[in-house]
Design an enzyme around this catalytic site. Structure first.
Site, PDB file in Angstrom:
ATOM      1  N   GLY A  52     -40.556 -26.932   1.916  1.00  0.00           N
ATOM      2  CA  GLY A  52     -39.460 -27.850   1.894  1.00  0.00           C
ATOM      3  C   GLY A  52     -39.934 -29.279   2.154  1.00  0.00           C
ATOM      4  O   GLY A  52     -40.420 -29.692   2.954  1.00  0.00           O
ATOM      5  N   GLY A 107     -38.277 -32.443   1.837  1.00  0.00           N
ATOM      6  CA  GLY A 107     -37.331 -33.312   2.033  1.00  0.00           C
ATOM      7  C   GLY A 107     -37.418 -34.522   3.091  1.00  0.00           C
ATOM      8  O   GLY A 107     -38.820 -35.017   3.191  1.00  0.00           O
ATOM      9  N   VAL A 112     -37.797 -34.440   6.158  1.00  0.00           N
ATOM     10  CA  VAL A 112     -39.244 -34.434   6.883  1.00  0.00           C
ATOM     11  C   VAL A 112     -40.240 -34.116   6.530  1.00  0.00           C
ATOM     12  O   VAL A 112     -41.226 -34.547   6.684  1.00  0.00           O
ATOM     13  CB  VAL A 112     -38.508 -33.111   8.109  1.00  0.00           C
ATOM     14  N   LYS A 167     -22.711 -29.018  16.807  1.00  0.00           N
ATOM     15  CA  LYS A 167     -23.021 -29.173  15.571  1.00  0.00           C
ATOM     16  C   LYS A 167     -21.757 -28.957  14.812  1.00  0.00           C
ATOM     17  O   LYS A 167     -20.790 -28.410  14.973  1.00  0.00           O
ATOM     18  CB  LYS A 167     -24.035 -28.073  15.147  1.00  0.00           C
TER      19      LYS A 167
HETATM   20  P1  NAI Z   1     -33.755 -31.868   3.201  1.00  0.00           P
HETATM   21  O1  NAI Z   1     -32.591 -31.356   2.667  1.00  0.00           O
HETATM   22  O2  NAI Z   1     -34.063 -33.289   3.073  1.00  0.00           O
HETATM   23  O3  NAI Z   1     -34.926 -31.401   2.637  1.00  0.00           O
HETATM   24  C1  NAI Z   1     -35.112 -29.755   2.712  1.00  0.00           C
HETATM   25  C2  NAI Z   1     -35.901 -29.581   1.151  1.00  0.00           C
HETATM   26  O4  NAI Z   1     -36.288 -28.154   1.300  1.00  0.00           O
HETATM   27  C3  NAI Z   1     -35.444 -29.908   0.074  1.00  0.00           C
HETATM   28  O5  NAI Z   1     -36.205 -30.760  -0.860  1.00  0.00           O
HETATM   29  C4  NAI Z   1     -35.145 -28.452  -0.659  1.00  0.00           C
HETATM   30  O6  NAI Z   1     -35.230 -28.596  -2.134  1.00  0.00           O
HETATM   31  C5  NAI Z   1     -36.216 -27.778  -0.108  1.00  0.00           C
HETATM   32  N1  NAI Z   1     -35.869 -26.176   0.085  1.00  0.00           N
HETATM   33  C6  NAI Z   1     -34.579 -25.733   0.240  1.00  0.00           C
HETATM   34  N2  NAI Z   1     -34.839 -24.225   0.311  1.00  0.00           N
HETATM   35  C7  NAI Z   1     -36.015 -23.966  -0.041  1.00  0.00           C
HETATM   36  C8  NAI Z   1     -36.928 -23.035  -0.090  1.00  0.00           C
HETATM   37  N3  NAI Z   1     -36.204 -21.586   0.086  1.00  0.00           N
HETATM   38  N4  NAI Z   1     -38.053 -22.960  -0.259  1.00  0.00           N
HETATM   39  C9  NAI Z   1     -38.678 -24.077  -0.459  1.00  0.00           C
HETATM   40  N5  NAI Z   1     -38.054 -25.207  -0.256  1.00  0.00           N
HETATM   41  C10 NAI Z   1     -36.615 -25.319   0.002  1.00  0.00           C
HETATM   42  O7  NAI Z   1     -33.842 -31.614   4.657  1.00  0.00           O
HETATM   43  P2  NAI Z   1     -34.320 -32.029   5.931  1.00  0.00           P
HETATM   44  O8  NAI Z   1     -33.957 -33.113   6.681  1.00  0.00           O
HETATM   45  O9  NAI Z   1     -35.988 -32.433   5.683  1.00  0.00           O
HETATM   46  O10 NAI Z   1     -34.606 -31.003   7.173  1.00  0.00           O
HETATM   47  C11 NAI Z   1     -35.368 -29.711   6.951  1.00  0.00           C
HETATM   48  C12 NAI Z   1     -35.164 -28.968   7.929  1.00  0.00           C
HETATM   49  O11 NAI Z   1     -35.528 -29.306   9.349  1.00  0.00           O
HETATM   50  C13 NAI Z   1     -33.602 -28.307   8.024  1.00  0.00           C
HETATM   51  O12 NAI Z   1     -33.662 -26.789   8.577  1.00  0.00           O
HETATM   52  C14 NAI Z   1     -33.116 -29.126   9.280  1.00  0.00           C
HETATM   53  O13 NAI Z   1     -32.115 -28.289   9.832  1.00  0.00           O
HETATM   54  C15 NAI Z   1     -34.412 -29.189   9.929  1.00  0.00           C
HETATM   55  N6  NAI Z   1     -34.275 -30.519  10.919  1.00  0.00           N
HETATM   56  C16 NAI Z   1     -34.254 -31.539  10.320  1.00  0.00           C
HETATM   57  C17 NAI Z   1     -34.212 -33.067  11.070  1.00  0.00           C
HETATM   58  C18 NAI Z   1     -34.187 -34.270  10.388  1.00  0.00           C
HETATM   59  O14 NAI Z   1     -34.667 -35.213  11.211  1.00  0.00           O
HETATM   60  N7  NAI Z   1     -33.948 -34.584   9.112  1.00  0.00           N
HETATM   61  C19 NAI Z   1     -34.384 -32.814  12.492  1.00  0.00           C
HETATM   62  C20 NAI Z   1     -34.219 -31.358  13.131  1.00  0.00           C
HETATM   63  C21 NAI Z   1     -34.262 -30.562  12.145  1.00  0.00           C
HETATM   64  N1  PHE Z   2     -30.033 -32.851  12.895  1.00  0.00           N
HETATM   65  C1  PHE Z   2     -31.022 -33.334  13.463  1.00  0.00           C
HETATM   66  C2  PHE Z   2     -31.526 -32.174  14.504  1.00  0.00           C
HETATM   67  O1  PHE Z   2     -31.124 -30.860  14.418  1.00  0.00           O
HETATM   68  C3  PHE Z   2     -31.109 -34.494  13.765  1.00  0.00           C
HETATM   69  C4  PHE Z   2     -30.020 -35.112  14.674  1.00  0.00           C
HETATM   70  C5  PHE Z   2     -30.127 -34.907  16.052  1.00  0.00           C
HETATM   71  C6  PHE Z   2     -28.696 -35.631  14.304  1.00  0.00           C
HETATM   72  C7  PHE Z   2     -29.077 -35.218  16.774  1.00  0.00           C
HETATM   73  C8  PHE Z   2     -27.861 -35.912  15.117  1.00  0.00           C
HETATM   74  C9  PHE Z   2     -28.055 -35.926  16.363  1.00  0.00           C
HETATM   75  O2  PHE Z   2     -32.170 -32.348  15.323  1.00  0.00           O
END
Ligand code: NAI
Ligand code: PHE
Length: 348
Positions: free
Chosen positions: A177, A179, A181, A80
């Protein structure tokens, strides 16, 4: 702990550390394990109070990636990157920093591949890609929708275990959250007939999405007290800890956030309260399956979707094993991943 102590005390394979003077930011690339294959994991960028916190995050997230790949038996290694900002950057400074991050990854000659994570959405991956060939998220696009499919499949497994039916119609799911996801997850759950409760630090975001689905808006600080069937953490890590677990008013936890538990022992606290926990590194593997699957391994979209949907079956097996042993599902999931790590890469 100091950076020195964190580096010496870590059980991962190696770290790349760089201080970026102009942006006053640190870059940490943590490679935890190459046991199953090429280290691959997202790049996270956010402001930290101290660089040590960014390094610790990189180490824990890299370890999480090792268990994620092993838990789904995917032949990649755990790594990471964290860009630890000391202050918010303007757009030009941010892009310069991301380009330098791309050049750093390129200089490793393919030893680490990256992709999107918190603070680095698909549009910023494009900036990193200006300087490296080792950034996923080009043709496969945004991992968020794929991750949301995995979490949705996880919710079905949770419902089957906790309520005796995988049907989500009428079940109340609270998403923390909204975002990359959280937004597509809301849509999938609403289409399946679930009742939604939505929370985000960005109040307008929560209000707008709630309007679309007739959902209840929950203030971020009230999330842990709000009654629901399934709590889905999809924001930051560390949200399940001694304090919050005592407050939870749900039957199960199933979400996307990486490192939802502050400590592994928090899984035992959830178990003691009979709250079913879907281990994050299994539940949130959808994006991790899709990106390399589509861009490195030549899998078809259908094969990728089927593989993500199989998270339901994987979690079902983990829950059964945990029930049989009267233990937390985290223990069963870690054992499953460790069996794969011990065996090594699957023969192809
Ligand atoms: P993102 O940055 O697009 O969205 C996160 C959202 O959470 C934002 O809208 C933010 O305002 C909100 N937020 C932050 N702190 C908060 C709190 N304390 N209470 C309520 N809302 C809050 O992030 P994304 O990509 O949606 O990822 C979300 C989580 O899932 C992260 O922990 C990330 O590591 C994990 N993740 C994401 C993946 C992906 O495909 N994007 C894959 C695997 C894990
Ligand atoms: N950051 C995301 C995860 O933790 C998506 C991701 C996976 C990005 C693997 C790159 C490589 O799963």
């Amino acid at each position: 702990m100091s950076i020195n102590e964190l580096i010496k005390g870590w059980d991962g394979e190696y770290l790349v550390v760089r201080y970026e003077r102009a942006a006053e930011a640190w870059i940490f690339i943590a490679v935890h394990s190459t046991r199953l294959g090429h280290p691959t994991g997202g790049t996270r960028m956010k402001v930290y109070d101290a660089p040590e916190e960014g390094l610790r995050d990189a180490q824990r997230l890299a370890e999480g990636m090792t268990y994620k790949w092993a838990g789904i038996d995917f032949g990649l290694g755990g790594g990471k990157a964290v860009i630890a900002l000391s202050r918010p950057l303007d757009e030009a400074e941010r892009d310069r920093l991301l380009e330098r991050h791309g050049a750093l990854i390129e200089s490793l000659g393919g030893a680490f591949s990256t992709g999107a994570d918190l603070g680095v959405g698909p549009e910023l991956i494009e900036v990193i890609r200006r300087r490296t060939r080792y950034a996923l998220g080009g043709s496969a696009g945004d991992p968020g929708p794929y991750t949301s499919l995995g979490v949705f499949s996880g919710c079905r497994a949770v419902a089957a275990e906790a309520f005796g039916s995988r049907d989500l119609a009428g079940r109340t799911v609270l998403i923390q959250g909204l975002g990359d996801v959280g937004v597509p997850l809301s849509r999938r759950l609403a289409e399946a007939g679930a009742r939604l409760k939505l929370a985000d630090m960005d109040a307008a975001r929560a209000r707008d999405l709630s309007g679309q689905y007739g959902a209840k808006v929950v203030a971020p600080e009230k999330v842990y007290d709000e009654a629901c069937d399934i709590f889905a953490p999809c924001a930051v890590g560390g949200v399940l800890n001694e304090k919050t677990i005592a407050r939870l008013s749900c039957r199960a936890v199933c979400g996307a956030a990486n490192n939802q538990l502050e400590f592994d022992d928090d899984a035992e606290r959830l178990h003691a309260r009979r709250i079913l926990y879907a281990p994050d590194f299994i539940t949130n593997a959808g994006g991790a399956i899709a990106l390399p699957g589509l861009e490195l391994m030549g899998m078809s979209e259908e094969a990728v979707l089927a593989s993500i949907e199989s998270i339901e079956g994987t979690l079902g097996e983990i829950f059964r094993e945990a029930r049989k042993n009267d233990e937390s599902p985290l223990r069963a999931a870690l054992r499953r991943a460790e069996r794969v790590l011990e065996r090594g890469p699957a023969a192809r």
